[in-house]
Design an enzyme around this catalytic site. Structure first.
Site, PDB file in Angstrom:
ATOM      1  N   LYS A  79       0.852  -1.192   0.000  1.00  0.00           N
ATOM      2  CA  LYS A  79       0.000   0.000   0.000  1.00  0.00           C
ATOM      3  C   LYS A  79       0.892   1.247   0.000  1.00  0.00           C
ATOM      4  O   LYS A  79       1.883   1.293   0.748  1.00  0.00           O
ATOM      5  CB  LYS A  79      -0.905  -0.030   1.245  1.00  0.00           C
ATOM      6  N   SER A 159      -9.947   2.290   2.586  1.00  0.00           N
ATOM      7  CA  SER A 159      -8.999   2.940   1.723  1.00  0.00           C
ATOM      8  C   SER A 159      -8.008   1.998   1.035  1.00  0.00           C
ATOM      9  O   SER A 159      -7.369   2.422   0.074  1.00  0.00           O
ATOM     10  CB  SER A 159      -8.192   3.960   2.542  1.00  0.00           C
ATOM     11  N   SER A 183     -10.374   0.172   6.996  1.00  0.00           N
ATOM     12  CA  SER A 183      -9.765   0.171   5.659  1.00  0.00           C
ATOM     13  C   SER A 183      -9.074  -1.107   5.223  1.00  0.00           C
ATOM     14  O   SER A 183      -8.656  -1.203   4.071  1.00  0.00           O
ATOM     15  CB  SER A 183      -8.766   1.317   5.539  1.00  0.00           C
TER      16      SER A 183
END
Ligand code: GLN
Length: 493
Positions: A79, A159, A183
């Protein structure tokens, strides 16, 4: 080689160790798949050389008969919230475009030390603020899933939407995620994969771009409970560089996996039966109870009376911390600098922040500074902190009666990109089942349960006692074995 893409973390690690294939063959297969999947927009940058160099190192170790590591030969997606040395790290924001850290985050370093390699930096909601991956400066991420009979691009959740999209599309066997208020779990549920947020403090926050520091936790996203256990073991551990890091040994979660739940009590919180929750989600919850009962658990009713205050409290605490954390993006030391002609320092701050932050980030900063301002601090921030304590107490009381809690992960399945974009409140509702565990710092996992009538995945959430990731993983495994979730999105990218 295409079957390599169907393999998960454990299969790849064990296959490389046995010599069924080389780590290099695996890295090449995933690098090719990543390069061919640009329509998903899951990656902000790709790093094929990182993946192949790590793979070559693992293959060389194998030749010498050395230990290959917990993640030996497994290429993963990272990420783009984790600082990676020499590789652009943006938090999906224009304000950090071009920022190349001189250091590596502890979690990513732990993964490289365990033999993993990096396929690239995954797209996300800007500064991890969002639930649909539509707030990224680098464009929306598409889920590989489509609603049956439609062609609309669907949200992979957020997210960690680049992570969920890549893992469910099988262009990465696993990826890192971060979870501040859902998330990891919500995107996992939207895309039919697993994800676990460990107890607050298990994974170091050092080198992770900060959103709300008292809530932020890293965790793995992968297609099986076993793979999550393996990867979490590699990611976690005490880190003196993070003052909230847990000074505890990392348990052998993989070796401890056991889906026999005899003697365990699973709590069903009555307050999670909320208006507006999709009928099919409620059905999957019923089914989940049956699966856990079948695994030997006793199902008990519990109450978490302050649940309805969790979401409003989260949307005060998280923006408050964000407004403070994001003060550092001022155009002085790194990232974007917007210096209008003849401007002074204050103008530069304002211009840089106006140009660099997206709308959702600005909204959070406005909310955060408002609730922390002198006249409103007690009415909002102090009140929210008190609610946070009550929510933690709810869980402590409930865990007197049960070992883990079963709930839906989300109130709905994935939605088309664009559908909730203009309605922040509707978007915030996505987190309604996820934020209570975040506020209490508890380990929580989403596991795929089934497809709904539209052919979209639904997830079930297990919340555990502090430090009991093992209990969460074991209940997840019991669900996984009974759900038999084998569905794969049809390839269109
Ligand atoms: N969707 C939530 C938010 O926008 C949670 C984000 C997260 O966990 N990083 O704040």
């Amino acid at each position: 080689m295409s079957d390599i893409l169907d393999l998960g973390v454990k299969d790849i690690r064990d296959g490389v160790a046995k010599g069924d294939f080389t780590a290099r063959e695996v890295a090449d297969a995933f690098n090719t798949a990543v390069a061919a999947a640009s329509e998903l927009n899951a990656f902000i940058v790709t790093t094929p050389d990182h993946a192949t160099a790590a793979a070559d190192a693992v293959d060389a170790r194998r030749k010498k008969g050395e230990d290959l590591g917990k993640m030996g030969g497994v290429p993963i997606g990272m990420k783009d919230l984790f600082a990676t040395k020499g590789v652009q790290t943006t938090a999906a924001s224009h304000i950090l475009e071009g920022f190349t850290p001189q250091y590596e985050s502890t979690v990513s370093q732990n993964l490289w030390d365990a033999g993993a390699g990096m396929l690239g930096k995954l797209n996300l909601d800007q500064f991890a603020m969002g639930s649909s991956n539509e707030t990224s400066y680098f464009g929306n991420v598409s889920s590989p899933w489509k609603k049956d009979g439609t062609n609309a691009a669907m949200s992979p959740g957020g997210s960690s939407g680049g992570s969920s999209s890549a893992v469910s599309a099988r262009i990465a066997p696993a990826a890192t995620g971060t979870d501040t208020g859902g998330s990891i779990r919500q995107p996992a549920a939207f895309t039919g994969i697993c994800g676990i947020k460990p107890t607050y403090g298990r994974c170091s926050r050092w080198g992770v771009v900060a959103f709300a520091s008292s809530l932020d936790q890293a965790g793995p996203m992968a297609r099986s409970v076993e793979d999550c256990a393996i990867m979490l073991e590699a990611m976690a551990g005490f880190d003196p560089k993070d003052s909230t890091s847990l000074q505890m040994d990392v348990p052998a979660w993989e070796a401890g996996l056991d889906a026999d739940l005899k003697g365990k009590k699973i709590g069903i919180p009555k307050e999670y039966r909320m208006d507006g929750t999709d009928e099919e989600i409620l059905k999957s919850w019923e089914q989940g109870k049956e699966w856990l009962r079948d695994a030997g658990a006793e199902i008990v009713d519990i109450s978490l009376p302050h649940t309805k205050y969790a979401l409003p409290a989260y949307y005060i605490v998280a923006p408050a911390e964000a407004s403070s954390n994001l003060a550092r993006y001022d155009g002085v030391r790194y990232g974007l600098r917007d210096l209008p002609d003849g401007a002074g320092l204050q103008d530069m701050y304002a211009a840089t922040r106006a140009a660099g932050f997206g709308d959702e980030v600005k909204r959070r900063i406005l909310i955060g500074t408002y609730v922390l301002s002198a006249g409103f601090y007690d009415a909002y921030y102090t009140q929210a902190q008190k609610i946070r304590t009550l929510i933690s107490q709810d869980f402590s009381t409930a865990f007197g009666e049960c070992d883990a809690i079963l709930a839906p992960t989300t109130p709905t399945a994935s939605f088309p990109l664009g559908e909730n974009q203009d309605d922040p409140l509707a978007m915030y509702l996505n987190d309604v089942f996820a934020v209570p565990a975040s506020l209490a710092g508890l380990p929580a996992m989403s596991v795929p349960a089934m497809l709904n009538a539209d052919g979209l995945p639904l997830g079930l959430q297990i919340v555990g006692k502090p430090f009991d990731e093992q209990g969460v993983l074991n209940a997840g495994l019991a669900i996984q074995q009974r759900a038999g979730f084998e569905a794969k999105p049809e390839k269109w990218w």
